[in-house]
Design a protein around this motif. Structure first.
Motif, PDB file in Angstrom:
ATOM      1  N   ASP A 201       0.839  -1.198   0.000  1.00 49.49           N
ATOM      2  CA  ASP A 201       0.000   0.000   0.000  1.00 49.49           C
ATOM      3  C   ASP A 201       0.874   1.248   0.000  1.00 49.49           C
ATOM      4  OD1 ASP A 201      -2.166  -1.710   0.164  1.00 49.49           O
ATOM      5  OD2 ASP A 201      -2.407  -1.473   2.331  1.00 49.49           O
TER       6      ASP A 201
ATOM      7  N   THR B 232       2.390   1.860  -3.480  1.00 50.65           N
ATOM      8  CA  THR B 232       1.415   2.409  -4.413  1.00 50.65           C
ATOM      9  C   THR B 232       1.330   3.922  -4.299  1.00 50.65           C
ATOM     10  OG1 THR B 232       0.083   0.385  -4.445  1.00 50.65           O
ATOM     11  CG2 THR B 232      -1.049   2.433  -5.019  1.00 50.65           C
ATOM     12  N   SER B 233       1.366   4.436  -3.069  1.00 49.77           N
ATOM     13  CA  SER B 233       1.265   5.881  -2.877  1.00 49.77           C
ATOM     14  C   SER B 233       2.538   6.610  -3.290  1.00 49.77           C
ATOM     15  CB  SER B 233       0.905   6.191  -1.420  1.00 49.77           C
ATOM     16  OG  SER B 233      -0.455   5.854  -1.187  1.00 49.77           O
TER      17      SER B 233
ATOM     18  N   TRP C 163      -4.025   6.740  -1.264  1.00 51.79           N
ATOM     19  CA  TRP C 163      -3.664   6.023  -0.040  1.00 51.79           C
ATOM     20  C   TRP C 163      -4.877   5.302   0.518  1.00 51.79           C
ATOM     21  CZ3 TRP C 163      -0.262   3.646   2.560  1.00 51.79           C
ATOM     22  CH2 TRP C 163      -0.412   3.393   3.927  1.00 51.79           C
ATOM     23  N   GLN C 164      -4.736   3.981   0.681  1.00 51.09           N
ATOM     24  CA  GLN C 164      -5.786   3.158   1.281  1.00 51.09           C
ATOM     25  C   GLN C 164      -5.145   2.066   2.118  1.00 51.09           C
ATOM     26  OE1 GLN C 164      -8.888   1.595  -1.372  1.00 51.09           O
ATOM     27  NE2 GLN C 164      -8.099   2.935  -2.982  1.00 51.09           N
TER      28      GLN C 164
ATOM     29  N   ARG D  73      -5.421  -1.361   2.408  1.00 48.02           N
ATOM     30  CA  ARG D  73      -6.016  -2.453   1.646  1.00 48.02           C
ATOM     31  C   ARG D  73      -5.819  -3.815   2.315  1.00 48.02           C
ATOM     32  NH1 ARG D  73      -3.560   1.211  -1.787  1.00 48.02           N
ATOM     33  NH2 ARG D  73      -4.847   2.068  -3.476  1.00 48.02           N
TER      34      ARG D  73
END
Length: 330
Positions: free
Chosen positions: A230, A233-234, A305-306, A308
């Motif tokens: 995660d 990804t950001s 942003w999560q 997950r």
């Protein structure tokens, strides 16, 4: 297609950032001195420059050769507790290294940078939920060095305003990064909680809790735990935003908004691994605040942003990668 440089790209977080760039079809080059990283973590088709970021000429040459659009700067010395006894080493790696990198970027005309900062800049917050406006009061040389890194980006950007190569930047403040997004990539830190606990179980030892007298519900440290995939990804979202000319905030918290205690982590590890244990108890480690939990709302708005992954999924992925590493060891 643009290319981004990942300093510290042979490390645990850096290698996941590299994979995240590749998954989105973005070229990447890795710079790492392998002081804590692993060359095996760098994909065979990714250019790898083995050098310290303090080597300004080597870094500038790599930026120029690969026509690098921007840098994700993860290289550094990241151990808050150890930094208390090794302050000069910490400042050299994290502050002098960042100065040299920014100089190399200026030499090469590279305009974008995403900086790996840390929750350690907050010290021990007096609020239950940290935001980007919470006062920065670092309590270790590590936290101080990361805050200075943020200042360096800010001041260099001011200095380059109105030039042909302005500096576009943002800093991502990390909390406790755990798990694995790829079974061949795992955390090998000798100081982080997950590898310490999993190594102990693999070796038939009982994991240890450092500090059981904190002013928290169960006496152990409470932290944000976020999954490394995660986080990666950001980083790519931040890089793409900078490259696209979008305005970003100077800093973002990559936080979960929900704290988990060390004892809760121990219980999750016992459950996921099927290895029941009662952890040993040891004194607090220097530089460890009692509680840090942050809101990730700003990063959710701007950087995809999560959270997950659940805590159990974080533990499962870390355990799977740790077992894969054990199986691959002769």
């Amino acid at each position: 297609m643009s290319t981004w440089m990942v300093t510290g790209g042979a490390g645990y977080i850096g290698s996941h950032v590299v994979e995240a760039f590749r998954a989105q079809g973005i070229g990447v080059v890795v710079v790492d001195d392998l002081s804590s990283g692993h060359e095996a973590f760098v994909p065979a088709d990714v250019p790898f420059v083995r050098t310290d970021v303090q080597d300004r000429e080597a870094v500038a040459a790599a930026l120029d050769e690969h026509r690098v659009q921007g840098v994700v700067h993860l290289a550094g010395f990241k151990y808050a507790g150890v930094s208390v006894t090794r302050p000069l080493h910490t400042y050299t790696q994290n502050v002098t290294g960042t100065v040299a990198l920014l100089q190399a970027m200026a030499d090469a005309g590279t305009t974008d940078i995403v900086f790996s900062s840390s929750a350690a800049v907050y010290g021990t917050p007096t609020v239950d939920l940290v935001t980007e406006t919470t006062p920065t009061l670092p309590e270790s040389p590590y936290g101080e060095s990361k805050l200075v890194g943020e200042w360096l980006l800010r001041d260099q950007a001011r200095a380059l305003e109105g030039t042909s190569t302005p500096l576009r930047h943002t800093s991502l403040r990390y909390f406790n990064v755990v798990g694995s997004g790829h079974d061949h990539l795992y955390d090998t830190s000798p100081h982080n909680l997950f590898p310490l606990v999993l190594d102990a179980l693999v070796q038939g030892r009982t994991p240890t809790v450092f500090g059981t007298d904190y002013p928290t519900p169960d006496g152990t440290c409470v932290r944000d735990y976020v999954h490394v995939a995660d986080l990666a990804t950001s980083h790519v979202a931040a890089a793409r935003a900078l490259e696209g000319g979008h305005d970003l905030a100077p800093v973002y918290n990559l936080g979960s908004g929900d704290g988990v205690s060390v004892r809760q982590i121990m219980s999750a590890v016992a459950s996921v691994t099927g290895t029941p244990f009662t952890p040993q108890e040891a004194p607090r480690r220097p530089g460890d605040p009692a509680r840090i939990v942050a809101s990730g709302e700003l990063a959710a708005r701007d950087l995809d942003w999560q959270m997950r992954h659940t805590l159990e999924q974080m533990v499962e992925s870390a355990w799977r990668a740790r077992q894969a590493a054990e199986a691959a060891t002769p």
